[in-house]
Design a protein around this motif. Sequence first.
Motif, PDB file in Angstrom:
ATOM      1  N   UNK A   4       0.869  -1.036  -0.100  1.00 26.41           N
ATOM      2  CA  UNK A   4      -0.091   0.364  -0.092  1.00 26.41           C
ATOM      3  C   UNK A   4       1.125   1.429   0.065  1.00 26.41           C
ATOM      4  N   UNK A   5       0.207   2.325  -0.466  1.00 25.34           N
ATOM      5  CA  UNK A   5       1.141   3.675  -0.602  1.00 25.34           C
ATOM      6  C   UNK A   5       1.564   4.008   0.892  1.00 25.34           C
ATOM      7  N   UNK A   6       0.575   3.935   1.768  1.00 23.58           N
ATOM      8  CA  UNK A   6       1.242   4.289   3.203  1.00 23.58           C
ATOM      9  C   UNK A   6       2.150   3.403   3.943  1.00 23.58           C
ATOM     10  N   UNK A   7       2.478   2.248   3.319  1.00 16.22           N
ATOM     11  CA  UNK A   7       3.395   1.311   3.697  1.00 16.22           C
ATOM     12  C   UNK A   7       4.829   1.343   3.266  1.00 16.22           C
ATOM     13  N   UNK A  34      -9.932  15.834   2.605  1.00 11.83           N
ATOM     14  CA  UNK A  34      -9.372  14.752   1.862  1.00 11.83           C
ATOM     15  C   UNK A  34      -8.783  13.666   2.495  1.00 11.83           C
ATOM     16  N   UNK A  35      -8.135  12.779   1.777  1.00 10.98           N
ATOM     17  CA  UNK A  35      -7.635  11.622   2.405  1.00 10.98           C
ATOM     18  C   UNK A  35      -6.255  11.838   2.884  1.00 10.98           C
ATOM     19  N   UNK A  36      -5.581  10.935   3.640  1.00  4.58           N
ATOM     20  CA  UNK A  36      -4.051  11.069   4.048  1.00  4.58           C
ATOM     21  C   UNK A  36      -3.490  10.519   2.702  1.00  4.58           C
ATOM     22  N   UNK A  37      -2.337  10.893   2.806  1.00  4.89           N
ATOM     23  CA  UNK A  37      -1.187  10.448   1.554  1.00  4.89           C
ATOM     24  C   UNK A  37       0.339  10.472   2.022  1.00  4.89           C
ATOM     25  N   UNK A  38       1.095   9.854   1.280  1.00  2.00           N
ATOM     26  CA  UNK A  38       2.383   9.668   1.614  1.00  2.00           C
ATOM     27  C   UNK A  38       3.321  10.688   0.672  1.00  2.00           C
ATOM     28  N   UNK A  58      -5.065   4.061  -0.991  1.00  2.00           N
ATOM     29  CA  UNK A  58      -5.602   3.147  -1.715  1.00  2.00           C
ATOM     30  C   UNK A  58      -4.628   2.744  -2.875  1.00  2.00           C
ATOM     31  N   UNK A  59      -3.596   3.465  -3.199  1.00  2.00           N
ATOM     32  CA  UNK A  59      -2.592   3.120  -4.274  1.00  2.00           C
ATOM     33  C   UNK A  59      -1.672   1.960  -3.663  1.00  2.00           C
ATOM     34  N   UNK A  60      -1.472   0.988  -4.712  1.00  2.00           N
ATOM     35  CA  UNK A  60      -0.508   0.302  -4.640  1.00  2.00           C
ATOM     36  C   UNK A  60       0.781   0.221  -5.483  1.00  2.00           C
ATOM     37  N   UNK A  61       1.686  -0.290  -4.885  1.00  2.00           N
ATOM     38  CA  UNK A  61       2.772  -0.015  -5.805  1.00  2.00           C
ATOM     39  C   UNK A  61       3.776  -1.458  -5.562  1.00  2.00           C
ATOM     40  N   UNK A  62       4.459  -1.793  -6.651  1.00  2.00           N
ATOM     41  CA  UNK A  62       5.522  -2.923  -6.434  1.00  2.00           C
ATOM     42  C   UNK A  62       6.590  -2.476  -5.647  1.00  2.00           C
ATOM     43  N   UNK A  63       6.772  -3.441  -4.791  1.00  2.00           N
ATOM     44  CA  UNK A  63       8.276  -3.385  -4.008  1.00  2.00           C
ATOM     45  C   UNK A  63       9.128  -4.507  -4.551  1.00  2.00           C
ATOM     46  N   UNK A  64      10.340  -4.005  -4.669  1.00  2.00           N
ATOM     47  CA  UNK A  64      11.319  -5.013  -5.571  1.00  2.00           C
ATOM     48  C   UNK A  64      12.255  -5.571  -4.711  1.00  2.00           C
ATOM     49  N   UNK A  65      12.534  -6.842  -4.596  1.00  2.00           N
ATOM     50  CA  UNK A  65      13.516  -7.288  -3.619  1.00  2.00           C
ATOM     51  C   UNK A  65      14.662  -7.588  -4.796  1.00  2.00           C
ATOM     52  N   UNK A  66      16.064  -7.075  -4.440  1.00  2.00           N
ATOM     53  CA  UNK A  66      17.074  -7.097  -5.217  1.00  2.00           C
ATOM     54  C   UNK A  66      17.916  -8.347  -4.505  1.00  2.00           C
TER      55      UNK A  66
END
Length: 187
Positions: A4-7, A34-38, A58-66
Amino acid sequence: MKISGVDIRPGNILEYEGGIWKVAKIQHTQPGKGGAYMQVEMKNLQDGRKTNVRFRSADTIERVRLDQKEFQYLYTDGDSLVFMDKDTYEQINLPTDLLGDAAAFLQDGMDVTLELWDEKPISVALPEQVEATIVEADAVVKGQTASSSYKPAVLDNGVRVMVPPHIESGTRIVVDVYERTYVGKAG
């Protein structure tokens, strides 16, 4: 792995707009309306660009493991650095600017950790602390006895650091690579 965007946390590696980005700073903002954001400050690991992006919960983003792999620094060849894979003895050349200011602290035979994404090296991590010899140190100013007083010194790799007054030229010291600060006498 989607998060999640807040994580999002500093140091996370994210896949964003087709690139690989490292999170430098975050700021959680909760406006009155409005809603909270990071608010996230990121640096592109492939080309060095920086950007600021807002992610809502509400946004999701791909976290990459190197993948991390141990390499050994061999030598400098022009404006590239030559490293050897400690398992396969295969050699690779990387541009000096991949290390930034830390490149000055590379020593022959030093073990480093390369972070790989899709089998391509995108960052090099040196040990946190290295030993270096002081080649030039200013004389102590008479009456300068405060414990917090430091004097400038030049290391054998050309880097300038501040050292305590009792440290003289020829002394081996331990230096923090990323902060460029004196840690203590080498032991």
